[in-house]
Design a protein around this motif. Structure first.
Motif, PDB file in Angstrom:
ATOM      1  N   GLU A 142     110.547   5.490  68.225  1.00 47.56           N
ATOM      2  CA  GLU A 142     111.554   6.119  67.364  1.00 47.56           C
ATOM      3  C   GLU A 142     111.144   6.013  65.895  1.00 47.56           C
ATOM      4  N   ARG A 143     110.557   4.894  65.521  1.00 51.40           N
ATOM      5  CA  ARG A 143     110.127   4.670  64.131  1.00 51.40           C
ATOM      6  C   ARG A 143     108.628   4.839  63.965  1.00 51.40           C
ATOM      7  N   MET A 144     107.906   5.090  65.097  1.00 56.66           N
ATOM      8  CA  MET A 144     106.449   5.234  65.124  1.00 56.66           C
ATOM      9  C   MET A 144     105.773   4.012  64.494  1.00 56.66           C
ATOM     10  N   GLN A 145     106.174   2.835  65.021  1.00 59.49           N
ATOM     11  CA  GLN A 145     105.615   1.562  64.582  1.00 59.49           C
ATOM     12  C   GLN A 145     105.270   0.719  65.799  1.00 59.49           C
ATOM     13  N   GLY A 146     104.404  -0.246  65.582  1.00 65.36           N
ATOM     14  CA  GLY A 146     104.059  -1.141  66.668  1.00 65.36           C
ATOM     15  C   GLY A 146     103.505  -2.456  66.156  1.00 65.36           C
ATOM     16  N   ASN A 147     103.310  -3.389  67.088  1.00 64.94           N
ATOM     17  CA  ASN A 147     102.773  -4.699  66.756  1.00 64.94           C
ATOM     18  C   ASN A 147     102.007  -5.223  67.958  1.00 64.94           C
ATOM     19  N   TRP A 148     100.836  -5.790  67.702  1.00 61.71           N
ATOM     20  CA  TRP A 148     100.036  -6.400  68.756  1.00 61.71           C
ATOM     21  C   TRP A 148      99.704  -7.855  68.436  1.00 61.71           C
ATOM     22  N   ILE A 149     100.231  -8.378  67.329  1.00 62.61           N
ATOM     23  CA  ILE A 149      99.904  -9.735  66.890  1.00 62.61           C
ATOM     24  C   ILE A 149     100.995 -10.693  67.390  1.00 62.61           C
ATOM     25  N   VAL A 150     100.658 -11.527  68.358  1.00 61.23           N
ATOM     26  CA  VAL A 150     101.621 -12.444  68.981  1.00 61.23           C
ATOM     27  C   VAL A 150     102.208 -13.406  67.952  1.00 61.23           C
ATOM     28  N   ASP A 151     101.380 -13.872  67.012  1.00 61.66           N
ATOM     29  CA  ASP A 151     101.820 -14.858  66.021  1.00 61.66           C
ATOM     30  C   ASP A 151     102.754 -14.280  64.958  1.00 61.66           C
ATOM     31  N   LYS A 152     102.831 -12.968  64.851  1.00 67.04           N
ATOM     32  CA  LYS A 152     103.669 -12.315  63.835  1.00 67.04           C
ATOM     33  C   LYS A 152     104.582 -11.291  64.518  1.00 67.04           C
ATOM     34  N   PRO A 153     105.608 -11.762  65.232  1.00 61.90           N
ATOM     35  CA  PRO A 153     106.434 -10.855  66.041  1.00 61.90           C
ATOM     36  C   PRO A 153     107.262  -9.848  65.239  1.00 61.90           C
ATOM     37  N   PHE A 154     107.459 -10.079  63.947  1.00 62.39           N
ATOM     38  CA  PHE A 154     108.282  -9.156  63.158  1.00 62.39           C
ATOM     39  C   PHE A 154     107.451  -8.194  62.324  1.00 62.39           C
ATOM     40  N   GLN A 155     106.137  -8.321  62.361  1.00 64.52           N
ATOM     41  CA  GLN A 155     105.264  -7.399  61.634  1.00 64.52           C
ATOM     42  C   GLN A 155     105.198  -6.069  62.384  1.00 64.52           C
ATOM     43  N   ARG A 156     105.197  -4.982  61.650  1.00 65.44           N
ATOM     44  CA  ARG A 156     105.060  -3.655  62.254  1.00 65.44           C
ATOM     45  C   ARG A 156     104.011  -2.867  61.481  1.00 65.44           C
ATOM     46  N   ASP A 157     103.139  -2.188  62.218  1.00 65.13           N
ATOM     47  CA  ASP A 157     102.135  -1.308  61.650  1.00 65.13           C
ATOM     48  C   ASP A 157     102.381   0.100  62.170  1.00 65.13           C
ATOM     49  N   GLU A 158     101.742   1.063  61.536  1.00 62.13           N
ATOM     50  CA  GLU A 158     101.931   2.465  61.908  1.00 62.13           C
ATOM     51  C   GLU A 158     101.397   2.732  63.319  1.00 62.13           C
ATOM     52  N   LEU A 159     102.187   3.442  64.099  1.00 60.86           N
ATOM     53  CA  LEU A 159     101.790   3.904  65.427  1.00 60.86           C
ATOM     54  C   LEU A 159     101.351   5.359  65.297  1.00 60.86           C
ATOM     55  N   ARG A 160     100.106   5.640  65.694  1.00 60.58           N
ATOM     56  CA  ARG A 160      99.582   7.005  65.653  1.00 60.58           C
ATOM     57  C   ARG A 160      99.168   7.414  67.062  1.00 60.58           C
ATOM     58  N   ILE A 161      99.695   8.527  67.517  1.00 63.61           N
ATOM     59  CA  ILE A 161      99.332   9.067  68.823  1.00 63.61           C
ATOM     60  C   ILE A 161      98.131   9.986  68.612  1.00 63.61           C
ATOM     61  N   ARG A 162      97.036   9.698  69.300  1.00 57.02           N
ATOM     62  CA  ARG A 162      95.833  10.514  69.146  1.00 57.02           C
ATOM     63  C   ARG A 162      95.697  11.563  70.234  1.00 57.02           C
ATOM     64  N   ASN A 163      96.166  11.229  71.456  1.00 53.35           N
ATOM     65  CA  ASN A 163      96.041  12.189  72.552  1.00 53.35           C
ATOM     66  C   ASN A 163      96.961  11.767  73.694  1.00 53.35           C
ATOM     67  N   ILE A 164      97.521  12.757  74.378  1.00 51.41           N
ATOM     68  CA  ILE A 164      98.350  12.509  75.554  1.00 51.41           C
ATOM     69  C   ILE A 164      97.855  13.422  76.664  1.00 51.41           C
ATOM     70  N   VAL A 165      97.527  12.820  77.815  1.00 47.38           N
ATOM     71  CA  VAL A 165      97.131  13.588  78.999  1.00 47.38           C
ATOM     72  C   VAL A 165      97.879  12.968  80.169  1.00 47.38           C
ATOM     73  N   GLY A 166      98.911  13.662  80.640  1.00 47.87           N
ATOM     74  CA  GLY A 166      99.738  13.100  81.708  1.00 47.87           C
ATOM     75  C   GLY A 166     100.404  11.824  81.247  1.00 47.87           C
ATOM     76  N   ARG A 167     100.155  10.722  81.992  1.00 43.86           N
ATOM     77  CA  ARG A 167     100.723   9.413  81.625  1.00 43.86           C
ATOM     78  C   ARG A 167      99.762   8.580  80.793  1.00 43.86           C
ATOM     79  N   MET A 168      98.559   9.127  80.515  1.00 48.38           N
ATOM     80  CA  MET A 168      97.579   8.407  79.719  1.00 48.38           C
ATOM     81  C   MET A 168      97.726   8.780  78.246  1.00 48.38           C
ATOM     82  N   VAL A 169      97.778   7.754  77.388  1.00 51.20           N
ATOM     83  CA  VAL A 169      97.963   7.969  75.959  1.00 51.20           C
ATOM     84  C   VAL A 169      96.884   7.201  75.202  1.00 51.20           C
ATOM     85  N   VAL A 170      96.234   7.884  74.275  1.00 49.91           N
ATOM     86  CA  VAL A 170      95.308   7.234  73.352  1.00 49.91           C
ATOM     87  C   VAL A 170      96.069   7.093  72.042  1.00 49.91           C
ATOM     88  N   PHE A 171      96.171   5.845  71.549  1.00 53.57           N
ATOM     89  CA  PHE A 171      96.979   5.615  70.358  1.00 53.57           C
ATOM     90  C   PHE A 171      96.414   4.475  69.525  1.00 53.57           C
TER      91      PHE A 171
END
Length: 106
Positions: A43-72
């Motif tokens: 909804e906000r196009m944000q995400g986080n992958w850093i376990v130690d920083k649960p409240f940090q958010r970085d930009e989520l960019r969708i690069r490609n969608i094919v069926g259920r597979m997403v490159v992002f």
């Protein structure tokens, strides 16, 4: 000619949006496995992958969608994800490792 091009553009955009919407909804959530955590907020196009920083958010960019597979991207990291219900098979581009994460329900 201009009307034809405009109509074609509208059709293409509506098709792409129709395909992407269900996948974006499927991506949204908190995904976890042993030692791995991924937050995807489509909804906000944000995400986080850093376990130690649960409240940090970085930009989520969708690069490609094919069926259920997403490159992002989340921030500077690139991923390939296969979304199947509450399961996500995630590969970190460049690492070669595939991790299976489950959607976490708070």
């Amino acid at each position: 000619m201009q009307r034809f091009l405009l109509a074609s553009l509208i059709v293409v955009l509506s098709i792409k949006t129709g395909i992407a919407d269900p996948v974006l909804g499927q991506m949204n959530g908190i995904w976890r496995a042993d030692g791995h955590s991924l937050v995807i907020d489509t909804e906000r196009m944000q995400g986080n992958w850093i376990v130690d920083k649960p409240f940090q958010r970085d930009e989520l960019r969708i690069r490609n969608i094919v069926g259920r597979m997403v490159v992002f991207d989340i921030g500077s990291k690139s991923y390939i994800g296969l979304f199947e219900g509450n399961q996500l098979k995630l590969s970190d581009i460049g690492m070669g490792e595939t991790v299976t994460l489950m959607r976490h329900r708070p």
